[in-house]
Enzyme design. Structure first.
Site, PDB file in Angstrom:
ATOM      1  N   LYS A  67     -31.831   2.392  -5.139  1.00 16.66           N
ATOM      2  CA  LYS A  67     -30.819   2.008  -4.243  1.00 16.66           C
ATOM      3  C   LYS A  67     -30.560   0.676  -4.544  1.00 16.66           C
ATOM      4  O   LYS A  67     -29.112   0.872  -4.708  1.00 16.66           O
ATOM      5  CB  LYS A  67     -30.292   2.488  -3.038  1.00 16.66           C
ATOM      6  CG  LYS A  67     -29.424   2.072  -2.209  1.00 16.66           C
ATOM      7  CD  LYS A  67     -29.479   2.355  -0.724  1.00 16.66           C
ATOM      8  CE  LYS A  67     -29.623   0.935  -0.559  1.00 16.66           C
ATOM      9  NZ  LYS A  67     -29.960   0.530   1.403  1.00 16.66           N
ATOM     10  N   ASP A 110     -27.775   5.674   0.255  1.00 23.41           N
ATOM     11  CA  ASP A 110     -27.519   5.257   0.870  1.00 23.41           C
ATOM     12  C   ASP A 110     -27.479   5.866   2.123  1.00 23.41           C
ATOM     13  O   ASP A 110     -26.963   7.003   2.355  1.00 23.41           O
ATOM     14  CB  ASP A 110     -26.450   3.421   1.378  1.00 23.41           C
ATOM     15  CG  ASP A 110     -25.051   4.424   1.675  1.00 23.41           C
ATOM     16  OD1 ASP A 110     -24.979   4.821   1.400  1.00 23.41           O
ATOM     17  OD2 ASP A 110     -24.485   3.328   1.819  1.00 23.41           O
TER      18      ASP A 110
END
Length: 264
Positions: free
Chosen positions: A131, A149
């Site tokens: 991420k 997320d």
């Protein structure tokens, strides 16, 4: 799924997903990374700090942090207690200090203090996962990436884009639906929508531009007036002026200093 429910084909899903992206693009033409940064190192550090806190809180503490430790070399030589105190408001400050010291030292040792522009190198840095790597690649290097997320993962499921819950599996499944060049901006738009409209507990369905295309429509407030009251963000006044400033190269810090609302 009801027995007589229409089964969506793979092509139908791709077309619907891309239409949803176009609607989100119209709704959020100003979608930008919501972390303040001026270079890849600042973005990397800010993204690590953003875990388990808000971008607003991170943006509040990074000016002092970067004034004291402007690059990897300075941060790698920083005093632990001083760094902990500076980042304390973001929570989990001891673990985050470990990550900042570790990744800064690794950058100095392996990359002459520079942030690498390849995912396989970024994810080997302490505290950096896919991420974080995709955030840095997409926004500091222009390398397309999907940032999964909590908001993106939630909406990808609600939109019916994937049934996967593991972030990496969500990333790859959603990536199959869109052109690679669209991945970074898609991430911003979906996250913007998740923070402002499609909330975790009570989505504002009646005020959602995706209502006609979303299989989850109705799980939140459907009455338009009540749904509008749930919105957590309104576009700052002077959208055209804001967009012009962004295109002219104004930084996020400069825009916020002028009163433009870019934070959730």
């Amino acid at each position: 799924m009801a027995q007589n429910a229409k089964v969506e084909t793979e092509l139908g899903l791709k077309r619907r997903a891309r239409k949803m992206n176009r609607l989100l693009a119209d709704a959020y033409p100003y979608a930008v990374p919501e972390l303040d940064f001026e270079n890849p190192f600042e973005l990397l550090v800010a993204t690590v700090l953003s875990a388990q806190t808000t971008d607003v809180r991170v943006n509040a503490i990074t000016p002092a942090l970067f004034a004291r430790f402007p690059d990897a070399k300075a941060m790698s030589q920083g005093d632990r207690a001083e760094i902990e105190e500076l980042i304390r408001p973001t929570g989990f400050y001891r673990a985050k200090t470990d990550s900042l010291l570790g990744l800064s030292a690794a950058l100095v040792e392996r990359f002459d203090g520079q942030v690498p522009g390849r995912l396989e190198e970024l994810v080997k840095l302490p505290g950096v996962g896919r991420k974080t790597a995709n955030v840095v690649l997409g926004n500091a290097f222009g390398v397309p990436g999907i940032t999964v997320d909590t908001h993106f993962g939630r909406l990808a499921n609600r939109f019916g884009w994937t049934n996967e819950t593991d972030p990496v599996k969500v990333e790859f499944a959603v990536g199959e639906l869109f052109e690679k060049r669209d991945w970074t901006m898609l991430s911003h738009r979906v996250v913007f929508h998740g923070r402002r409209v499609c909330h975790a507990r009570k989505p504002a369905c009646g005020a959602c531009v995706l209502a006609k295309l979303c299989p989850s429509y109705g799980i939140g407030e459907e009455i338009p007036a009540k749904a509008k009251a749930l919105l957590k963000y309104e576009l700052a006044p002077g959208r055209e002026e804001l967009l012009a400033k962004m295109l002219a190269g104004a930084t996020r810090r400069e825009l916020r200093a002028e009163g433009y609302g870019l934070d959730a």
